[in-house]
Write a protein that holds these residues in place. Structure first.
Motif, short mmCIF file in Angstrom:
data_model
loop_
_atom_site.label_atom_id
_atom_site.label_comp_id
_atom_site.label_asym_id
_atom_site.label_seq_id
_atom_site.Cartn_x
_atom_site.Cartn_y
_atom_site.Cartn_z
N THR A 115 0.85 -1.18 0.00
CA THR A 115 0.00 0.00 0.00
C THR A 115 0.89 1.23 0.00
OG1 THR A 115 -1.75 -1.16 1.19
CG2 THR A 115 -1.82 1.25 1.23
N ASP A 116 0.66 2.16 -0.94
CA ASP A 116 1.55 3.32 -1.04
C ASP A 116 1.17 4.40 -0.02
OD1 ASP A 116 -0.56 4.86 -2.08
OD2 ASP A 116 0.08 4.65 -4.15
N GLU A 117 1.93 5.49 -0.04
CA GLU A 117 1.74 6.55 0.95
C GLU A 117 0.38 7.23 0.84
OE1 GLU A 117 5.01 9.22 0.55
OE2 GLU A 117 6.46 7.79 1.35
N ALA A 118 -0.26 7.10 -0.34
CA ALA A 118 -1.59 7.69 -0.52
C ALA A 118 -2.70 6.72 -0.12
CB ALA A 118 -1.77 8.13 -1.97
N GLY A 119 -2.32 5.53 0.36
CA GLY A 119 -3.31 4.54 0.76
C GLY A 119 -3.84 3.68 -0.36
N VAL A 120 -3.19 3.72 -1.53
CA VAL A 120 -3.61 2.92 -2.68
C VAL A 120 -2.94 1.55 -2.63
CG1 VAL A 120 -3.62 2.73 -5.19
CG2 VAL A 120 -3.98 4.96 -4.10
N ALA A 121 -3.73 0.50 -2.80
CA ALA A 121 -3.20 -0.87 -2.81
C ALA A 121 -2.63 -1.20 -4.18
CB ALA A 121 -4.30 -1.85 -2.44
N TRP A 122 -1.40 -1.66 -4.21
CA TRP A 122 -0.75 -2.09 -5.44
C TRP A 122 -0.61 -3.61 -5.40
CZ3 TRP A 122 1.36 0.84 -9.54
CH2 TRP A 122 1.22 2.23 -9.39
N TYR A 123 -1.11 -4.28 -6.44
CA TYR A 123 -0.88 -5.70 -6.63
C TYR A 123 0.50 -5.84 -7.28
CZ TYR A 123 -5.92 -5.99 -5.93
OH TYR A 123 -7.19 -5.87 -5.42
N ALA A 124 1.27 -6.83 -6.85
CA ALA A 124 2.62 -6.93 -7.39
C ALA A 124 3.16 -8.34 -7.27
CB ALA A 124 3.56 -5.96 -6.68
N VAL A 125 3.99 -8.71 -8.24
CA VAL A 125 4.70 -9.97 -8.20
C VAL A 125 6.14 -9.71 -8.63
CG1 VAL A 125 4.11 -10.65 -10.58
CG2 VAL A 125 4.66 -12.42 -8.87
N ALA A 126 7.07 -10.44 -8.05
CA ALA A 126 8.49 -10.32 -8.41
C ALA A 126 9.07 -11.71 -8.61
CB ALA A 126 9.26 -9.56 -7.34
N ALA A 127 10.03 -11.80 -9.52
CA ALA A 127 10.74 -13.06 -9.76
C ALA A 127 12.18 -12.73 -10.12
CB ALA A 127 10.08 -13.87 -10.87
N ALA A 128 13.09 -13.59 -9.69
CA ALA A 128 14.51 -13.35 -9.92
C ALA A 128 15.29 -14.62 -9.59
CB ALA A 128 15.00 -12.19 -9.06
N PRO A 129 16.55 -14.68 -10.00
CA PRO A 129 17.40 -15.76 -9.49
C PRO A 129 17.51 -15.67 -7.97
CG PRO A 129 18.39 -14.77 -11.42
CD PRO A 129 17.23 -13.90 -11.05
N SER A 130 17.55 -14.43 -7.44
CA SER A 130 17.55 -14.18 -6.00
C SER A 130 16.77 -12.91 -5.74
CB SER A 130 18.98 -14.02 -5.47
OG SER A 130 18.96 -13.47 -4.16
N LEU A 131 15.61 -13.02 -5.08
CA LEU A 131 14.83 -11.82 -4.78
C LEU A 131 15.57 -10.91 -3.80
CD1 LEU A 131 11.13 -13.03 -4.47
CD2 LEU A 131 12.19 -11.70 -6.30
N GLU A 132 16.34 -11.48 -2.91
CA GLU A 132 17.09 -10.64 -1.98
C GLU A 132 18.08 -9.76 -2.72
OE1 GLU A 132 19.82 -10.92 2.08
OE2 GLU A 132 19.16 -12.75 1.09
#
Length: 202
Positions: free
Chosen positions: A79-96
């Motif tokens: 949820t951003d600073e304006a209170g809007v919910a963002w759907y999100a997905v991430a993928a990587a060899p290493s997310l860290e």
């Protein structure tokens, strides 16, 4: 919810000069500007489906095809600073590594409805991270595919190409794809697959 907050989307004020800045060629990732050519123009490369996989957030709202080797994935909605919910997905060899460095390979796709922001506003908020750590190698320019209209730019991050696409889809939802590619396979087949497939259905 994940920890991928390096690119937190915040409200920003768009300067009048942005309209002049965001001019140029249509189409995704046409090489622009001067400096190293990141060779990111998608081609008709035929990708073996076994080398790709589809990842999506827990709700299925956002999805993208990624190289199969990017096996670390997570729902990273926030949820951003304006209170809007963002759907999100991430993928990587290493997310860290991807979450900590602009030089690590990976992708994050985010989408939100009702932000009150156009594509350029969101782009400027996200670009700050890369403007600090990387060298701009393709000036911001219009982005258009069959689903999205917006803006993109490419940065050179110590040999890794970082691509930020900020757009509105047909439903006028904000959709963002942040891609970092480090190898030739990632630049070619991987990037093409991502740009052809990132989607949001909110």
């Amino acid at each position: 919810m994940g920890r991928m907050q390096r690119w937190g989307v915040v409200p920003v004020v768009v300067a009048a000069a942005v309209a002049m800045l965001l001019t140029g060629c249509l189409g995704p990732l046409a090489p622009l500007g001067t400096g190293r050519d990141p060779t990111l123009t998608p081609t008709a490369t035929i990708v073996d489906p076994s080398l790709l996989r589809v990842v999506a957030d827990d709700t299925g709202a956002v999805s993208v095809r990624v190289p199969a080797g990017w096996s670390d994935m997570a729902d990273v909605g926030f949820t951003d600073e304006a209170g809007v919910a963002w759907y999100a997905v991430a993928a990587a060899p290493s997310l860290e590594a991807f979450g900590d460095s602009s030089a690590a390979a990976g992708v994050q796709v985010m989408a939100a409805r009702g932000t009150g922001q156009n594509a350029e506003t969101t782009f400027l908020a996200l670009a700050r991270t890369f403007d600090t750590d990387c060298a701009l190698s393709a000036e911001p320019a219009p982005y258009r595919d069959a689903v999205h209209n917006g803006v993109f730019a490419v940065w050179d991050c110590a040999g890794t190409d970082a691509v930020v696409v900020s757009a509105l889809n047909r439903a006028r939802d904000n959709v963002v794809a942040i891609v970092q590619v480090a190898t030739e396979d990632e630049r070619n087949a991987g990037l093409v697959a991502i740009l052809e497939s990132f989607r949001a259905e909110l």
